[in-house]
Design an enzyme around this catalytic site. Structure first.
Site, mmCIF file in Angstrom:
data_model
loop_
_atom_site.group_PDB
_atom_site.id
_atom_site.type_symbol
_atom_site.label_atom_id
_atom_site.label_comp_id
_atom_site.label_asym_id
_atom_site.label_seq_id
_atom_site.Cartn_x
_atom_site.Cartn_y
_atom_site.Cartn_z
ATOM 1 N N HIS A 72 0.914 -1.338 0.149
ATOM 2 C CA HIS A 72 -0.030 0.017 0.023
ATOM 3 C C HIS A 72 0.812 1.016 0.155
ATOM 4 O O HIS A 72 1.330 1.753 1.049
ATOM 5 C CB HIS A 72 -1.074 -0.041 1.282
ATOM 6 C CG HIS A 72 -1.912 1.152 0.871
ATOM 7 N ND1 HIS A 72 -3.067 0.992 1.725
ATOM 8 C CD2 HIS A 72 -2.078 2.222 0.720
ATOM 9 C CE1 HIS A 72 -3.677 2.096 1.519
ATOM 10 N NE2 HIS A 72 -3.190 3.001 0.976
ATOM 11 N N GLU A 98 -2.593 -1.582 -3.478
ATOM 12 C CA GLU A 98 -3.754 -1.045 -2.434
ATOM 13 C C GLU A 98 -3.349 0.517 -2.428
ATOM 14 O O GLU A 98 -2.208 1.070 -2.450
ATOM 15 C CB GLU A 98 -3.647 -1.313 -1.248
ATOM 16 C CG GLU A 98 -4.073 -2.863 -1.004
ATOM 17 C CD GLU A 98 -4.127 -3.188 0.542
ATOM 18 O OE1 GLU A 98 -4.343 -4.390 0.892
ATOM 19 O OE2 GLU A 98 -3.446 -2.441 1.394
ATOM 20 N N HIS A 158 -7.580 -7.357 7.362
ATOM 21 C CA HIS A 158 -7.443 -6.320 8.219
ATOM 22 C C HIS A 158 -7.580 -6.975 9.548
ATOM 23 O O HIS A 158 -8.587 -7.498 9.776
ATOM 24 C CB HIS A 158 -8.582 -5.301 8.236
ATOM 25 C CG HIS A 158 -7.842 -3.911 8.837
ATOM 26 N ND1 HIS A 158 -7.098 -2.936 8.389
ATOM 27 C CD2 HIS A 158 -8.029 -3.734 10.260
ATOM 28 C CE1 HIS A 158 -6.967 -2.049 9.326
ATOM 29 N NE2 HIS A 158 -7.447 -2.527 10.545
#
Length: 248
Positions: A43, A79, A202
């Site tokens: 990310h 991401e 997550h």
């Protein structure tokens, strides 16, 4: 089989805290893949507090070489927020999958999904551009059914469920985790009926994965923080293998 994509942001965070190249992001990524992981996730945030722009391309080249040498198809997942910055990065690096995530300035980590009543038009524009480059697109979502019914309007290939609420409930007790899982199950059934793929991520870990891996239509989980935390206890290779065992 549900695939495990390991998020290596935390490796870059540790490296950046001291400067230089220790730990070596590519070397640790190789250890992760040798342990059996199916993919690598990054990310790259605008402030480059962990993954830097250079890392994005270094990992791309590393995975191309690794796949060629091993005869494998390790997937690269990037991401980021729907923005011109992230779009340019995706179109340049050409990962296998781009996961669009809503980002709030100053946030520590991603902590909510898109509200498609507000975001679907903008998302659809980014999704089309990414898909036109041959890249699969997933969008970060919560389990509200009315919101999920709008996913098809965006053209996204997959949804990545934000699993923080499930993980935090499971931390309190397996029973609370089971109750929280029910909302994900209903949401997944809706997506399966509309032929939309399902990812998740997550705070998933080796304790809560055995239950969550039963989610209908689940294809991939992306895990970073908790896996890396566990790796501090038992080593990166053992941690990946434990997560794969819990997942499948």
């Amino acid at each position: 089989m549900v695939h495990l994509s390991v998020n290596v942001n935390k490796i870059a965070t540790l490296r950046n805290s001291r400067g230089g190249n220790h730990p070596d992001l590519l070397y640790i990524s190789k250890l992760i893949l040798e342990a059996g992981a199916h993919g690598i996730t990054v990310h790259p945030r605008e402030d480059e507090r962990h993954i830097k722009k250079k890392d994005v391309f270094d990992l791309k080249e590393f995975l191309l070489r690794y796949n060629k040498e091993k005869g494998l198809k390790i997937e690269y997942n990037m991401e980021g927020e729907p923005s011109s910055r992230f779009l340019d990065l995706v179109l340049s690096a050409k990962p296998d999958q781009a996961t669009l995530v809503p980002v709030t300035p100053g946030e520590i980590t991603s902590d909510h999904g898109f509200d498609l009543k507000k975001d679907s038009k903008e998302l659809a524009s980014y999704i089309r551009k990414i898909q036109d480059a041959g890249i699969r697109v997933s969008i970060f979502m919560e389990t509200d059914l009315e919101n999920l019914k709008l996913v098809k309007n965006t053209g996204a290939d997959r949804v990545e469920f934000y699993t923080g609420p499930y993980a935090h409930a499971f931390d309190q007790s397996p029973e609370k985790g089971k109750n929280a899982f029910e909302s994900f199950q209903k949401a997944a059934e809706l997506l399966v009926s509309e032929k939309i793929g399902i990812n998740a991520g997550h705070d998933l870990d080796h304790f809560n994965l055995p239950l969550f891996s039963r989610l209908p239509g689940l294809q991939e989980v992306s895990i970073g923080h908790r896996l890396m935390s566990y790796a501090l206890e038992i080593g990166i290779e053992k941690a990946v293998k434990e997560y794969l065992k819990a997942l499948n």
